[in-house]
Design an enzyme around this catalytic site. Structure first.
Site: not given
Length: 466
Positions: A22, A372
């Site tokens: 299911r 960065y």
């Protein structure tokens, strides 16, 4: 009632052989995620917390995939034909006997909502030769579809009856069996062979209760605190509901402990997250894994934080943190990204589109926007201007190198620090500098590639903030 349970080895059998059709999934049902962990791992954590010394998992469909996701300490056995819960325990019996189990705790692999206190109450039942079974039951508003537990006047269990066989009075009973039972193994092993074959051709564990009662033996039962504890997961809707149950439990726990959660309906916090009192969680936050948030923090709105630590009085908003550590009174965001290994010290400011990976950012450093820093050690009171990048990856060799920036350095906008490289204390780069060599302390370097221009006219003292 015999010796206390603490004197007998407790082994758990987890029944996880079902196909789970299911779920409409290519993956085994028990590997679907519940609040950040697989269903089966949630069950294993519960059993370990309850005191199970060893665990045997009964596998079936896609056994290899499930086995690969289990800890090495967990034993497994495969139920080739799924012939019921009683048959599953029969298949595991030899391994369970070898583990020397005096008591056996049987639990379903998808029943992860049972509270530890409920399981501890079950384990406090003293099963022995005169009372070989104890059940964990629940009272539910709608017992339709479940078998009923029939009790004797003294509170022990008389029998269990399937709904199809129940009388009208018995169908009115709201007590059902959860699927969890504690068994005294010296009684279990011979009686397991006496389980009757059902009309469907399967062997069911509840029949053990009826066998014990025919032998004039007692069967004990204890109740869960809440009906939702016995909910299994058979489809996606039930999985979503189970996630909601755990989410609500965690939020209620935090609210009661002194944490402010502005909008619980839009806040997602996994069970292992730790948040100290007087922290504030704004709407739209996802807090996952082993995250720890200290007192007086302001988190969110709309932040994703996984396996990270946030120090006292820090702010994180509109940002993503993964495997990061943030010190006290830091400000992260908006739109910052801290990747694994980021270590942000006290009083640091990281602004919009600042990304840090596997790096230390020293106390008092400011990195406001569009920068960065990766594989680097950044000192204290450093000013990282917009567009600064540590160029840590060599595409030809595939290797990464380190960048070291000492205290009080000022990095101009669009500076590229080509690793490996070191900038000494108080050094400065001009806008657009491409730094390919070490910069001595106090010098100003400019250009592409950067070259020394002059000595820096003044460097901030250790008591100043850039």
């Amino acid at each position: 009632m015999g010796e206390p349970p603490s004197t007998g080895t407790l082994v758990a059998a987890v029944l996880a052989a079902g196909q789970g059709t299911r779920m409409r999934s290519r993956h085994p049902k028990v590997l679907h995620q519940l609040a950040g962990k697989s269903l089966i791992q949630r069950v294993l954590d519960l059993l370990q917390d309850a005191g199970a010394q060893r665990v045997v998992v009964v596998l079936g469909h896609q056994a290899d995939e499930v086995r690969g996701a289990l800890p090495e300490s967990v034993s497994t056995v495969v139920q080739e034909q799924q012939l019921g819960t009683g048959h599953a325990v029969k298949v595991a019996a030899q391994q369970l006997k070898q583990l020397g189990a005096a008591r056996l705790l049987v639990h379903y692999g998808d029943e992860a909502l049972v509270r530890p206190d409920s399981l501890r109450r079950l384990l406090a039942c003293q099963v022995d030769q005169e009372a070989p079974i104890a059940l964990l039951n629940a009272r539910v508003d709608d017992p339709s579809g479940y078998g009923r537990v029939i009790r004797l006047p003294n509170g022990s269990v008389e029998r269990m009856v399937e709904e199809v066989d129940a009388s009208d009075d018995e169908r009115a009973i709201d007590e059902i069996w959860s699927g969890t039972m504690l068994l005294f193994t010296p009684w279990l092993w011979p009686n397991l062979e006496e389980l009757p074959l059902s009309p469907k051709g399967e062997y069911y564990l509840p029949e053990l209760v009826n066998l014990a009662r025919k032998q004039q033996l007692s069967v004990y039962a204890t109740l869960t605190d809440e009906a939702e504890e016995v909910l299994g997961v058979n489809d996606r809707a039930q999985l979503a509901h189970a996630n909601e149950v755990l989410r609500k439990r965690k939020i209620d726990e935090l609210l009661q402990s002194g944490v402010t959660i502005v909008d619980p309906a839009t806040t997602y916090i996994e069970p292992e997250v730790v948040i100290e009192p007087d922290a504030v969680i704004q709407p739209g936050c996802h807090l996952r894994g082993r995250t720890r948030i200290a007192r007086d923090c302001d988190i969110g709105p709309n932040s994703f934080i996984a396996d990270s630590e946030i120090g006292v009085g820090s702010r994180v908003w509109f940002s993503v943190l993964e495997g990061a550590k943030v010190g006290e009174h830091a400000s992260i965001g908006p739109f910052s990204h801290l990747r694994p290994g980021a270590r942000i010290e006290n009083n640091v400011v990281l602004g919009n589109y600042a990304e840090v990976k596997a790096s230390r950012i020293g106390s008092g450093t400011q990195m406001h926007h569009f920068s960065y820093v990766g594989d680097a050690d950044i000192g204290e009171r450093v000013n990282i201007a917009a567009g600064t990048i540590t160029v840590n990856y060599n595409a030809e060799t595939g290797e990464k190198s380190r960048t070291d920036v000492e205290d009080d350095v000022a990095l101009g906008s669009d500076s590229l620090l080509v690793a490996p490289v070191r900038l000494g204390a108080g050094a400065m780069t001009g806008a657009g500098a491409v730094v390919t060599h070490d910069v001595p302390s106090g010098e100003v370097w400019v250009g592409a590639p950067a070259r020394p221009r002059r000595r820096r006219r003044s460097s901030p003292s250790k008591n100043d903030t850039p």
